[in-house]
Design an enzyme around this catalytic site. Structure first.
Site, PDB file in Angstrom:
ATOM      1  CG  PHE A 145      22.505 -18.070  11.883  1.00 49.53           C
ATOM      2  CD1 PHE A 145      23.866 -18.078  11.275  1.00 49.53           C
ATOM      3  CD2 PHE A 145      21.271 -18.499  11.482  1.00 49.53           C
ATOM      4  CE1 PHE A 145      23.571 -18.221   9.583  1.00 49.53           C
ATOM      5  CE2 PHE A 145      21.255 -18.578   9.999  1.00 49.53           C
ATOM      6  CZ  PHE A 145      22.275 -18.532   9.125  1.00 49.53           C
ATOM      7  CB  ALA A 188      21.211 -14.816  10.381  1.00 47.70           C
ATOM      8  CG  ASP A 213      14.945 -15.838  15.291  1.00 52.02           C
ATOM      9  OD1 ASP A 213      15.922 -14.859  15.199  1.00 52.02           O
ATOM     10  OD2 ASP A 213      14.656 -16.259  14.254  1.00 52.02           O
ATOM     11  CD  GLU A 246      15.747 -13.963  -0.347  1.00 52.74           C
ATOM     12  OE1 GLU A 246      16.649 -13.068  -0.400  1.00 52.74           O
ATOM     13  OE2 GLU A 246      15.585 -14.710   0.469  1.00 52.74           O
ATOM     14  CB  VAL A 289      15.733 -28.923  25.010  1.00 50.51           C
ATOM     15  CG1 VAL A 289      15.362 -28.346  26.297  1.00 50.51           C
ATOM     16  CG2 VAL A 289      17.152 -29.354  24.813  1.00 50.51           C
TER      17      VAL A 289
END
Ligand SMILES: Cc1cc2nc3c(=O)[nH]c(=O)nc-3n(C[C@H](O)[C@H](O)[C@H](O)COP(=O)(O)OP(=O)(O)OC[C@H]3O[C@@H](n4cnc5c(N)ncnc54)[C@H](O)[C@@H]3O)c2cc1C
Length: 428
Positions: A8, A309, A293, A163, A73
């Site tokens: 994001f 997000a 994050d 959820e 990376v």
């Protein structure tokens, strides 16, 4: 500009630089962006992985100054201003945006890394779905010798855990009931384990209680104030000594920042997040921005910006502004996170929504709001159209189309992926 991470934050940073006279390279270990908030629907057969992921190269078709590459990376040479890739190649930068996100935090609970499923990627979600369907296949063939094949445990009563548990219950009671008529699905258990004394701890208490009642009506066993002490291949041991026989634990109990922060050799907070200044720059290295994050960004009152997000998206936009300001030799703007509220869905036509200022919404209205927002945020018209059609189909028919078992019962411990063990140490 090199942007590490096409999540994001990274994507928004790259796209916000579309009009700047710069070359932007977005590097991600995967070749796609993952819309993590809908991964649980892939895990519970409601959506396909393709619906919630988008090929990163495709995102930049129309952005002439940007390209996307797939590479892991493993370090950053801050002195020489180069990003180090796993194959030894280096990418030189003038400005660097680090947006590598987070990884699952096991909190040192024995057995979690080896035996639990994380939920951070499409591969994780497909592994959970495959595994769940395999349990039913094996149960039907009478392989439940010591019990536990049809017990599905979810650890963590935040939005993802809620959820996930609701999704499991719906899949089992509405769909697998018909797929496996020989099985009495009432024998299946979905257990949600939460260490705190309520669900959805970051929401208003009444919303946590609503979610709890709703899940219980759906047949989920909610265990509050209960910690997972140990996990084995066949059980989840709780701190009070109870052992739950199961082959399935989904670990939704928390995340920590990506270990790339360690590789920088800079100051980290307790959650491994990189400490940044008020403009999201790495102290001592104003050409390096850390967002999403991975960053320990702070609000004006000193509290940490949440790992969600909208915060990553806003930080991505901000990072682009800081880079443009630097090109113009203007002072860097200060990052201000604007809370847009939180939401979680609990199965068919139920969701809890909390808006800034304390306004709350629940039930059908909340659910419609949840659907609309997620559709808007998805990348690409095709994905939006697919998700809308799938949701309408699932809603009207109680069916779930994405029940493919791909590969064998994948014995992956998804948390081993991207845990940073290949990262290089500080180079500055
Ligand atoms: C299951 C789940 C559900 C969620 N639900 C919600 C929700 O409903 N609402 C909400 O607001 N937030 C939700 N979140 C949190 C939200 O997804 C994150 O806060 C957000 O994705 C953070 O954005 P980011 O850009 O920092 O990192 P991410 O979006 O995680 O992107 C990081 C990117 O970096 C890449 N990467 C990692 N390591 C490397 C490396 N070494 N080299 C190259 N690339 C690398 C990854 O492949 C990834 O594409 C959820 C998270 C999860 C896991």
């Amino acid at each position: 500009v090199v942007v590490v991470g096409a999540g994001f934050g990274g994507l928004r940073a790259a796209r916000s630089l579309a009009r700047a006279a710069l070359d932007v390279t977005v590097v991600d270990a995967r070749n796609h962006h993952t819309f993590q908030p809908l991964l649980y629907q892939v895990a519970t057969a409601g959506l396909d992985a393709d619906d919630v992921c988008y090929a990163t190269r495709g995102i930049f078709h129309r952005q002439a100054n940007a390209r996307a590459i797939r590479a892991r990376v493993v370090g950053v040479d801050l002195d020489r201003r180069a990003v180090v890739l796993a194959d030894g190649d280096q990418l030189a930068y003038d400005h660097l945006v680090l947006a590598a996100g987070g990884v699952t935090a096991d909190f040192g609970v024995p057995g979690v890394v080896e035996h639990a499923f994380g939920l951070k990627s499409a591969a994780d979600a497909i592994a959970i779905r495959t595994h769940l369907l395999e349990q039913f296949e094996r149960y039907e063939r009478g392989h439940d010798g010591d019990g536990g094949l049809l017990t599905f445990v979810v650890a963590g009563g935040g939005p993802t855990g809620v959820e996930m548990a609701g999704g499991f219950a719906e899949l089992i009671h509405h769909v697998l009931r018909r797929d496996f008529p020989a099985i009495d699905v009432r024998r299946a258990r979905v257990v949600l384990v939460e260490a705190q004394d309520r669900l959805l701890a970051t929401f208003a208490p009444k919303l946590g209680r609503k979610a709890e009642r709703r899940l219980e009506r759906m047949g989920v066993e909610v265990l509050l104030g209960t910690q997972v002490a140990e996990v084995t291949a066949r059980s989840v041991l709780l701190a009070d000594g109870t052992s739950i026989g199961t082959r399935t634990l989904v670990w939704a109990a928390g995340i920590r920042a990506h270990p790339l922060g360690h590789a920088l050799g800079c100051e980290l907070d307790r959650g491994g997040r990189v400490v940044v200044d008020e403009a999201l720059r790495l102290p001592g290295h104003p050409e390096v921005l850390v967002i999403g994050d991975l960053a320990a960004a702070r609000n004006a009152d000193g509290s940490l910006v949440p790992q969600v997000a909208p915060a990553a998206i806003q930080a991505g936009e901000h990072a682009a502004k800081v880079i443009v300001a630097d090109l113009r030799s203007e002072p860097a703007p200060t990052f201000r996170y604007r809370d847009k509220g939180s939401m979680a869905t609990i199965g068919r036509h139920a969701a809890v929504v909390e808006l800034p200022g304390g306004t709350t919404m629940t039930g059908f209205l909340g659910w419609v709001g949840w659907l609309g927002l997620h559709l808007v945020l998805l990348i690409g018209f095709r994905n939006r159209a697919n998700v809308l059609v799938n949701w309408a189909w699932n809603y009207l028919t109680f069916d779930r189309g994405s029940r493919l078992i791909v590969g064998e019962d994948l014995p992956v411990a998804p948390m081993l992926q991207g845990d940073g063990r290949d990262l290089q140490g500080p180079r500055s």
